[in-house]
Design an enzyme around this catalytic site. Structure first.
Site, PDB file in Angstrom:
ATOM      1  N   ARG A  95     -10.185 -19.503 -55.297  1.00  0.00           N
ATOM      2  CA  ARG A  95     -10.809 -20.766 -54.868  1.00  0.00           C
ATOM      3  C   ARG A  95      -9.890 -21.924 -55.233  1.00  0.00           C
ATOM      4  NH1 ARG A  95     -16.282 -21.894 -57.948  1.00  0.00           N
ATOM      5  NH2 ARG A  95     -16.817 -19.956 -56.888  1.00  0.00           N
ATOM      6  N   HIS A 140     -12.131 -19.016 -60.793  1.00  0.00           N
ATOM      7  CA  HIS A 140     -11.718 -18.563 -59.455  1.00  0.00           C
ATOM      8  C   HIS A 140     -10.357 -19.148 -59.074  1.00  0.00           C
ATOM      9  CE1 HIS A 140     -15.313 -16.503 -57.794  1.00  0.00           C
ATOM     10  NE2 HIS A 140     -16.012 -17.312 -58.582  1.00  0.00           N
ATOM     11  N   ASP A 147     -16.556 -13.147 -56.675  1.00  0.00           N
ATOM     12  CA  ASP A 147     -17.998 -13.038 -56.499  1.00  0.00           C
ATOM     13  C   ASP A 147     -18.216 -11.944 -55.467  1.00  0.00           C
ATOM     14  OD1 ASP A 147     -18.325 -15.281 -58.136  1.00  0.00           O
ATOM     15  OD2 ASP A 147     -18.542 -16.667 -56.462  1.00  0.00           O
ATOM     16  N   GLU A 205     -24.812 -15.268 -63.662  1.00  0.00           N
ATOM     17  CA  GLU A 205     -24.720 -14.951 -62.222  1.00  0.00           C
ATOM     18  C   GLU A 205     -24.371 -13.473 -62.069  1.00  0.00           C
ATOM     19  OE1 GLU A 205     -21.697 -17.747 -60.907  1.00  0.00           O
ATOM     20  OE2 GLU A 205     -23.100 -19.430 -60.985  1.00  0.00           O
ATOM     21  N   HIS A 208     -20.661 -12.585 -60.370  1.00  0.00           N
ATOM     22  CA  HIS A 208     -19.398 -13.234 -60.778  1.00  0.00           C
ATOM     23  C   HIS A 208     -18.692 -12.432 -61.885  1.00  0.00           C
ATOM     24  CE1 HIS A 208     -17.079 -17.063 -61.789  1.00  0.00           C
ATOM     25  NE2 HIS A 208     -17.033 -16.447 -62.960  1.00  0.00           N
TER      26      HIS A 208
HETATM   27  C1  LIG Z   1     -20.435 -21.377 -57.633  1.00  0.00           C
HETATM   28  C2  LIG Z   1     -20.535 -19.927 -58.083  1.00  0.00           C
HETATM   29  N1  LIG Z   1     -20.319 -19.058 -56.996  1.00  0.00           N
HETATM   30  C3  LIG Z   1     -19.527 -19.679 -59.187  1.00  0.00           C
HETATM   31  O1  LIG Z   1     -18.515 -19.074 -58.950  1.00  0.00           O
HETATM   32  N2  LIG Z   1     -19.830 -20.194 -60.379  1.00  0.00           N
HETATM   33  C4  LIG Z   1     -18.882 -20.149 -61.452  1.00  0.00           C
HETATM   34  C5  LIG Z   1     -19.481 -20.641 -62.743  1.00  0.00           C
HETATM   35  C6  LIG Z   1     -17.657 -20.978 -61.098  1.00  0.00           C
HETATM   36  O2  LIG Z   1     -17.801 -22.025 -60.459  1.00  0.00           O
HETATM   37  O3  LIG Z   1     -16.553 -20.593 -61.531  1.00  0.00           O
HETATM   38 ZN   LIG Z   2     -17.964 -16.938 -59.079  1.00  0.00          ZN
END
Ligand SMILES: C[C@@H](N)C(=O)N[C@H](C)C(=O)O
Ligand SMILES: [Zn+2]
Length: 226
Positions: A95, A140, A147, A205, A208
């Protein structure tokens, strides 16, 4: 992918950390489907079906990218679960930091509550960062966090995990007692397979996971996904 990431360093909380200024990712990043057999890719931030409600900045293509060690560990998970007729379904991988900045802008806009019922019915937007459901500096962006959920190889239907992906609620905590035994068993199956392969779960979560011993533990990349 190109090598040689130019980075700027900063000190934060005594720990050194860097933000990559290069528009390309190091060669250690790979396309996950090239490494993981039969994986399903459904990157939710590459389209509008997510808590922001639009395609997120930095997701210019639906490409699931991870560092090679993380992808190879995911391949071990997939090989084990294939014996049970299951495949991995990827919901987010690498990400870019610009995507996290988009999340922050979205959270600050308290007039836009269009996705509240589906994604954060129990909380107000600003709490999502404070509580830890969304990270201001996300693992990420280091390229070794993903995820995911599990799906049946036969028809691609997802296993019932008790909540949808990115439902920011205590019901999504892996150990939540608000879901059925069968749903918790499915979460345990995913978590056990991932931890056995070297991933660390996240207590808030069920979807994750971060690779232990990741290759870029202190670098947050911002190259867009193209
Ligand atoms: C936003 C969610 N999919 C996620 O990945 N949460 C963790 C905490 C992150 O943002 O790294
Ligand atoms: Zn995540």
């Amino acid at each position: 992918m190109d090598t040689g990431s130019r980075t700027g360093s900063m000190e934060r909380g005594g720990a050194s950390m860097s933000v990559s200024a290069e528009p390309v990712l190091p060669a250690l990043f790979v396309d996950v489907p090239a490494v993981v057999p039969n994986v399903i890719v459904d990157l939710r931030y590459a389209g509008p079906n997510n808590f922001v409600g639009v395609r997120v900045d930095g997701y210019e293509a639906e490409r699931a990218l991870l560092t090679r060690p993380a992808a190879e560990a995911a391949a071990r998970v997939a090989e084990g679960l294939a014996r049970q007729g299951l495949v991995l379904k990827l919901l987010d991988c690498y990400r870019p930091t610009r995507a996290v900045a988009h999340f922050a802008r979205w959270a600050a806009d308290t007039n836009d509550l269009g996705t509240k019922a589906d994604f954060y019915p129990d909380h107000d937007k600003p709490e999502l960062f404070d509580l830890g459901y969304i990270a201001g500096r996300s693992s990420h962006s280091r390229g070794s966090t993903l995820d995911l959920t599990l799906a049946h190889a036969s028809d691609g239907t997802e296993l019932d995990m008790g909540t949808p992906f990115d439902l920011f609620s205590e019901r999504s905590w892996p150990a939540s007692l608000a879901v059925t035994d069968a749903q918790r068993d499915n979460r345990r199956l995913l978590a056990a397979a991932m931890t056995d392969a070297g991933f660390e779960p996240f207590l808030m979560e069920w979807w994750h996971f971060t690779l232990k011993g990741e290759p870029f533990p202190d670098t947050y990349f911002d190259a867009p996904i193209r």
